[in-house]
Design a protein around this motif. Structure first.
Motif, PDB file in Angstrom:
ATOM      1  N   ARG A   9      45.058  34.204  32.839  1.00 35.82           N
ATOM      2  CA  ARG A   9      44.502  33.034  33.537  1.00 35.82           C
ATOM      3  C   ARG A   9      45.547  31.923  33.719  1.00 35.82           C
ATOM      4  O   ARG A   9      45.252  30.737  33.625  1.00 35.82           O
ATOM      5  CB  ARG A   9      43.276  32.482  32.819  1.00 35.82           C
ATOM      6  CG  ARG A   9      42.066  33.409  32.773  1.00 35.82           C
ATOM      7  CD  ARG A   9      41.702  33.964  34.127  1.00 35.82           C
ATOM      8  NE  ARG A   9      40.414  34.642  34.148  1.00 35.82           N
ATOM      9  CZ  ARG A   9      40.266  35.963  34.342  1.00 35.82           C
ATOM     10  NH1 ARG A   9      41.331  36.753  34.489  1.00 35.82           N
ATOM     11  NH2 ARG A   9      39.063  36.497  34.398  1.00 35.82           N
ATOM     12  N   GLU A  47      36.375  29.574  38.277  1.00 39.36           N
ATOM     13  CA  GLU A  47      35.916  30.037  36.973  1.00 39.36           C
ATOM     14  C   GLU A  47      35.849  28.883  35.973  1.00 39.36           C
ATOM     15  O   GLU A  47      34.910  28.794  35.164  1.00 39.36           O
ATOM     16  CB  GLU A  47      36.851  31.126  36.441  1.00 39.36           C
ATOM     17  CG  GLU A  47      36.373  31.763  35.142  1.00 39.36           C
ATOM     18  CD  GLU A  47      37.290  32.875  34.682  1.00 39.36           C
ATOM     19  OE1 GLU A  47      36.878  34.048  34.746  1.00 39.36           O
ATOM     20  OE2 GLU A  47      38.431  32.563  34.253  1.00 39.36           O
ATOM     21  N   GLN A  48      36.811  27.965  36.057  1.00 40.16           N
ATOM     22  CA  GLN A  48      36.803  26.803  35.158  1.00 40.16           C
ATOM     23  C   GLN A  48      35.584  25.920  35.409  1.00 40.16           C
ATOM     24  O   GLN A  48      34.981  25.401  34.459  1.00 40.16           O
ATOM     25  CB  GLN A  48      38.093  25.989  35.350  1.00 40.16           C
ATOM     26  CG  GLN A  48      39.338  26.673  34.807  1.00 40.16           C
ATOM     27  CD  GLN A  48      40.618  25.946  35.183  1.00 40.16           C
ATOM     28  OE1 GLN A  48      40.647  25.144  36.126  1.00 40.16           O
ATOM     29  NE2 GLN A  48      41.680  26.206  34.453  1.00 40.16           N
ATOM     30  N   GLN A  97      44.829  39.184  32.570  1.00 37.85           N
ATOM     31  CA  GLN A  97      43.799  38.220  32.163  1.00 37.85           C
ATOM     32  C   GLN A  97      44.371  37.076  31.332  1.00 37.85           C
ATOM     33  O   GLN A  97      43.759  36.594  30.385  1.00 37.85           O
ATOM     34  CB  GLN A  97      42.680  38.936  31.391  1.00 37.85           C
ATOM     35  CG  GLN A  97      41.963  39.965  32.235  1.00 37.85           C
ATOM     36  CD  GLN A  97      40.713  40.527  31.581  1.00 37.85           C
ATOM     37  OE1 GLN A  97      40.106  39.872  30.741  1.00 37.85           O
ATOM     38  NE2 GLN A  97      40.323  41.733  31.982  1.00 37.85           N
ATOM     39  N   THR A 133      32.610  26.898  36.661  1.00 37.46           N
ATOM     40  CA  THR A 133      31.399  27.574  36.174  1.00 37.46           C
ATOM     41  C   THR A 133      31.325  27.525  34.654  1.00 37.46           C
ATOM     42  O   THR A 133      30.253  27.317  34.082  1.00 37.46           O
ATOM     43  CB  THR A 133      31.365  29.033  36.662  1.00 37.46           C
ATOM     44  OG1 THR A 133      32.566  29.703  36.247  1.00 37.46           O
ATOM     45  CG2 THR A 133      31.260  29.105  38.168  1.00 37.46           C
ATOM     46  N   LYS A 134      32.450  27.694  33.975  1.00 35.35           N
ATOM     47  CA  LYS A 134      32.453  27.636  32.511  1.00 35.35           C
ATOM     48  C   LYS A 134      32.155  26.221  32.010  1.00 35.35           C
ATOM     49  O   LYS A 134      31.487  26.041  30.985  1.00 35.35           O
ATOM     50  CB  LYS A 134      33.795  28.118  31.964  1.00 35.35           C
ATOM     51  CG  LYS A 134      33.989  29.631  32.078  1.00 35.35           C
ATOM     52  CD  LYS A 134      35.298  30.071  31.440  1.00 35.35           C
ATOM     53  CE  LYS A 134      35.429  31.594  31.476  1.00 35.35           C
ATOM     54  NZ  LYS A 134      36.704  32.054  30.863  1.00 35.35           N
ATOM     55  N   LEU A 144      38.632  37.845  40.073  1.00 36.68           N
ATOM     56  CA  LEU A 144      39.794  37.248  39.419  1.00 36.68           C
ATOM     57  C   LEU A 144      40.485  38.259  38.511  1.00 36.68           C
ATOM     58  O   LEU A 144      41.726  38.302  38.438  1.00 36.68           O
ATOM     59  CB  LEU A 144      39.359  36.012  38.618  1.00 36.68           C
ATOM     60  CG  LEU A 144      40.463  35.276  37.835  1.00 36.68           C
ATOM     61  CD1 LEU A 144      41.626  34.898  38.740  1.00 36.68           C
ATOM     62  CD2 LEU A 144      39.891  34.035  37.158  1.00 36.68           C
ATOM     63  N   SER A 189      29.849  33.150  40.160  1.00 36.11           N
ATOM     64  CA  SER A 189      30.929  33.714  39.350  1.00 36.11           C
ATOM     65  C   SER A 189      31.855  34.598  40.181  1.00 36.11           C
ATOM     66  O   SER A 189      31.407  35.421  40.977  1.00 36.11           O
ATOM     67  CB  SER A 189      30.359  34.522  38.185  1.00 36.11           C
ATOM     68  OG  SER A 189      31.403  35.154  37.466  1.00 36.11           O
ATOM     69  N   SER A 226      34.599  36.020  38.383  1.00 38.38           N
ATOM     70  CA  SER A 226      35.434  36.558  37.310  1.00 38.38           C
ATOM     71  C   SER A 226      35.884  37.989  37.598  1.00 38.38           C
ATOM     72  O   SER A 226      37.020  38.371  37.294  1.00 38.38           O
ATOM     73  CB  SER A 226      34.680  36.498  35.989  1.00 38.38           C
ATOM     74  OG  SER A 226      34.444  35.156  35.618  1.00 38.38           O
TER      75      SER A 226
END
Length: 545
Positions: free
Chosen positions: A145, A110-111, A143, A113-114, A136, A131, A133
């Motif tokens: 993270r 996720e990090q 949430q 892709t962001k 996750l 993704s 997410s």
């Protein structure tokens, strides 16, 4: 069809393996991709151009997006191999540790892709993970993270209820035991620890007798020196303890069901997860290639359709590192090679072998999708490439250096096909000169009309107008007086290094001058008796001694 471009010896001798080993991949997926690298073959020129275009974009990313590149390196740090865990989720329930590792991996994906979402960096889509997410969120119901994992109560209402019941039962149990502890202190003066126990030395007979007489206590453990007493449970305490154990079993069962559900969710998303591991591996490997290109001042080769190798100011990286590591200055070499035979002549120490290795290294790197260490390069793809150098003596098999060379030469002849590259370093130097010269000329005659690019380094004079003849400049333009002054008081190793410093490794057309006579100059500078040098010059002129 499983095609082989070159054998292990050629990849090692040329310095190609040196380059591969220098790749600084950061993830297990990148390291796996590096070990699986395959070359591009004739007919795949367009695919290779696309690969090199992609690498060019990643070089731009490393140079123009320094902060994002550094952030990506941090994300890659400590990334673990999770494909085995994903595969296992199909057939078994994952452990809490495995679910923790999967959560950490999903956070990193996720990090990534962001990171790419918020930058305009020229990252190819095929490197950007899909993704995850939603998955996750299933493993991280709060949430937050954070790189931690617990079977949170948010996973199950029943689990939350059971844990609350257990907390209340444990509180009631502790209250009961605390009341018993306080009563024991008040009535008999016996003080217990917060854990409701008391450790007494056997030498304290009076206190030991007192504790032994207390009906509220029982012995938990003892040895030759100490006796530990604990508070006995009342019937009410025992009932509460039994209730706690029963609830604990129900909690374990519910946690197992939660892990089973999460394992099923992971398997449902296995295709995406496997794909993301592939993408991260490709991204990591390509970034490592970009780092390598920047560090070694490599350029993007031009891939051409014709079978031709044009290298301008090429550098053999192992040799360059050795020279510059000693404070010297490395001299690049340029060469143009076409189908047919090219002979490179020159004295020992003239850099002929290094030039041969540079050619092989450059061609191999290009066909494996690397930038190459030179100023410019045009590379026509080869179907087969092999390098034969005079370092293959096989003691175990009882073969001389010459015998081993002949075996390797046979291997080359057996495997050569159209668009091959053959690089041969001073073959037949281990046999008598007359036979060696005859064999060399015969091999050249055999190869010059074949659809191969063949390069020979040799001391033998090959008077053939149908081949390209080059020679290393060597000491042709050197100031021998200056060299003599430098080596006059130097030791043996220093003298060799000093001469090497003045060597000009560039290749130029050999013309009709034959093989250069640097050997006598070198022998003279290293102190060989003048009479020997003069007599050798007489023999060179064909005069009688």
């Amino acid at each position: 069809m499983n095609r082989r471009l070159s054998n292990v010896r050629t990849r090692q001798r040329s310095g190609f393996e040196y380059a591969v080993n220098a790749l600084d991949t950061a993830t297990p997926y990148g390291r796996k991709k590096a070990g699986e690298m395959k070359p591009f073959f004739p007919g795949e020129e367009e695919e290779l151009r696309d690969e090199l275009d992609t690498l060019e974009r990643m070089v731009e990313f490393k140079r123009d997006y320094v902060a994002q590149s550094a952030e990506l390196a941090l994300i890659f740090m400590d990334m673990r191999e999770c494909t085995g865990t994903v595969a296992s989720s199909k057939t078994r329930t994952l452990s809490t540790v495995e679910l923790y590792e999967m959560k950490c991996m999903l956070i990193k994906i996720e990090q990534i892709t962001k990171l790419f979402d918020k930058t305009e960096a020229p990252i190819p889509d095929r490197f950007i993970p899909v993704s995850v997410s939603r998955l996750l969120d299933r493993l991280d119901p709060r949430q937050d993270r954070m790189a931690t994992f617990y079977i949170y109560e948010e996973f199950s209402e029943k689990l939350a209820t059971l844990r609350e019941e257990k907390r209340k039962a444990e509180l009631e149990l502790r209250k009961g035991m605390k009341a018993g502890k306080e009563a024991l202190k008040k009535e008999k003066g016996i003080v217990l620890t917060p854990k409701f126990d008391c450790r007494i030395s056997r030498s304290d007979e009076e206190q030991l007798e007192k504790l032994m007489a207390a009906e509220e206590l029982e012995i938990a453990e003892q040895d030759n020196m100490w006796v530990t007493f604990v508070l006995k449970q009342t019937e009410e305490d025992a009932a509460r303890q039994e209730e706690i154990e029963k609830i604990s079993l129900e909690i374990e069962d519910e946690e197992e069901k939660v892990r089973e559900r999460l394992s099923g969710e992971i398997w449902k998303n296995s295709k995406i997860l496997f794909e993301n591991c592939e993408r991260i591996g490709e991204l990591d490997l390509t970034l490592a290639k970009a780092d390598f290109a920047i560090k070694h001042r490599c350029v993007k080769p031009v891939i051409i359709e014709e079978h031709r190798l044009v290298i301008k100011e090429g550098r053999q990286m192992e040799a360059e590192e050795s020279v510059t590591g000693k404070g010297g200055s490395y001299m690049p070499v340029s060469v143009e090679l076409y189908q047919g035979v090219t002979c490179i002549t020159g004295a020992n120490m003239g850099g002929k072998t290094i030039s041969l290795k540079m050619i092989a290294q450059t061609a191999l790197l290009a066909q494996y999708g690397f930038f190459v260490p030179c100023r410019e390069a045009e590379i026509g793809l080869s179907a087969y490439m092999q390098m034969l150098v005079g370092d293959s003596q096989s003691v175990e098999r009882g073969l001389s250096s010459f015998g081993s060379e002949m075996e390797e030469l046979k291997e080359i002849f057996d495997h050569c096909r159209e668009r091959s590259v053959i690089l041969v370093d001073e073959i037949a130097s281990g046999t008598n000169p007359a036979e060696g010269a005859a064999l060399t000329k015969s091999i050249i005659d055999f190869l010059k009309d074949k659809p191969y690019i063949t390069v020979f380094t040799t001391h033998f004079d090959v008077p053939d107008k149908d081949i390209q003849k080059l020679r290393a400049v060597g000491l042709e333009n050197a100031d021998f007086g200056k060299i003599g002054e430098e080596i006059r008081y130097a030791n043996r190793k220093e003298r060799i290094n000093i001469i090497g410093k003045y060597m000009d490794y560039r290749l130029i057309p050999a013309g009709d001058g034959g093989i250069p006579k640097d050997a006598l100059n070198i022998a003279s500078m290293l102190g060989i008796d003048k009479e020997v040098i003069e007599k050798a010059k007489v023999y060179l002129k064909g005069e009688d001694a």
